[in-house]
Design an enzyme around this catalytic site. Structure first.
Site: not given
Length: 290
Positions: A63, A68, A87-88, A90, A122, A125
């Site tokens: 993706s 991006g 954001g680890e 990502r 974490n 999410r």
């Protein structure tokens, strides 16, 4: 009724400024960087999430190749690198996608604030397995002096859910590993808490896995084990036991802690209410006063 998770919240609202010592927006130094070299970004070594699904990372990387990174990483500036606050996943997917640079938002947070944000992001999410989640709750409470009510509010869960999650850490380590590996579910694990002997607990967990028992079947099995250990009871006595166990569960839902009813005679007995923190004790006293 289930409490909805705040999955759409930004990082600034995941941990409110009040009560946990975060700086106000005016006081927090924030710098937005368009992009930085991906090799200058490193994960947080205290990140509560230890496992990342490889298939999921590959899907995300595909993706990212097409669209991006939509949401920038949140990072903190260190001497010669940037440490990931959020954001680890990502960042890992971006490296798989071959990106040379990544968009980031740089924020000036203390180490404690970084840990709180990493834990709570974490949890919200659903990136943690049940044991990691339980350890995260416990760490927030023990190391950062948050009350169970405060943790519950931040992750949009009930206080009882937080208590029940932390109780999973009482399981035998072998059973915890089976839970992490998804050989048993959280429902199975909660039922196994009724078994105090670690070896017996593990043996039943293996039986659940081998025979693919449902949670309801597991609960029936554990209740039958209890009856086997107390032979010769009359049907009326067994019925009364069921009634008292049902009352214990109802009281547990009210207090958020373990409740045990010990009968001395047919008409008298003792009620034991456990508490795990001073806040638990205050809440129980408040309930009794009301």
């Amino acid at each position: 009724m289930a409490v909805k998770r705040g999955l759409g919240k930004g990082i600034d609202t995941i941990i409110p400024n009040k009560n946990v010592g975060l700086n106000s927006t005016a006081e927090t130094k924030i710098k937005v960087e368009e992009t930085i070299d991906i090799n200058r970004v490193e994960p947080n070594k205290d990140q509560p999430r230890k496992t990342f699904n490889e298939d999921s990372l590959i899907e995300l990387s595909e993706s990212i190749k097409q669209h991006g990174i939509v949401q920038p990483l949140v990072v903190a500036k260190r001497d010669d690198y940037f440490e990931i606050i959020a954001g680890e996943r990502r960042w890992r997917a971006a490296k798989l996608a071959g990106l040379k640079k990544v968009p980031v938002v740089v924020k000036d947070y203390s180490p404690q604030e970084i840990m709180e944000i990493a834990l709570i992001e974490n949890i919200q999410r659903e990136d943690l397995n049940p044991v990691e989640e339980a350890m995260a709750y416990q760490r927030l409470i023990q190391e950062y002096n948050l009350k169970q009510d405060e943790v519950a509010e931040r992750v949009s869960k009930s206080r009882t859910a937080i208590t029940n999650s932390i109780r999973l850490l009482k399981l035998d380590e072998r059973v915890q590993s089976m839970l992490v590996e998804e050989n048993i579910s959280s429902g199975h694990a909660r039922a196994l808490l009724a078994i105090k002997d670690n070896d017996e607990q593990y043996n039943i967990a293996m039986k659940i896995f081998d025979e693919k028992l449902s949670v309801r079947e597991t609960e029936k099995l554990i209740k039958s084990l209890g009856r086997e250990k107390k032979p010769g009871k009359k049907k009326e006595e067994l019925k009364n036991e069921f009634v008292y166990r049902d009352l214990e569960e109802k009281l547990k839902m009210i207090t958020g802690t373990k409740v045990t009813i010990n009968r001395k005679t047919e008409k008298s007995g003792r009620i034991e209410i456990e508490y795990y923190t001073p806040e638990d004790l205050e809440k129980i006293i408040g309930l009794l006063n009301n």
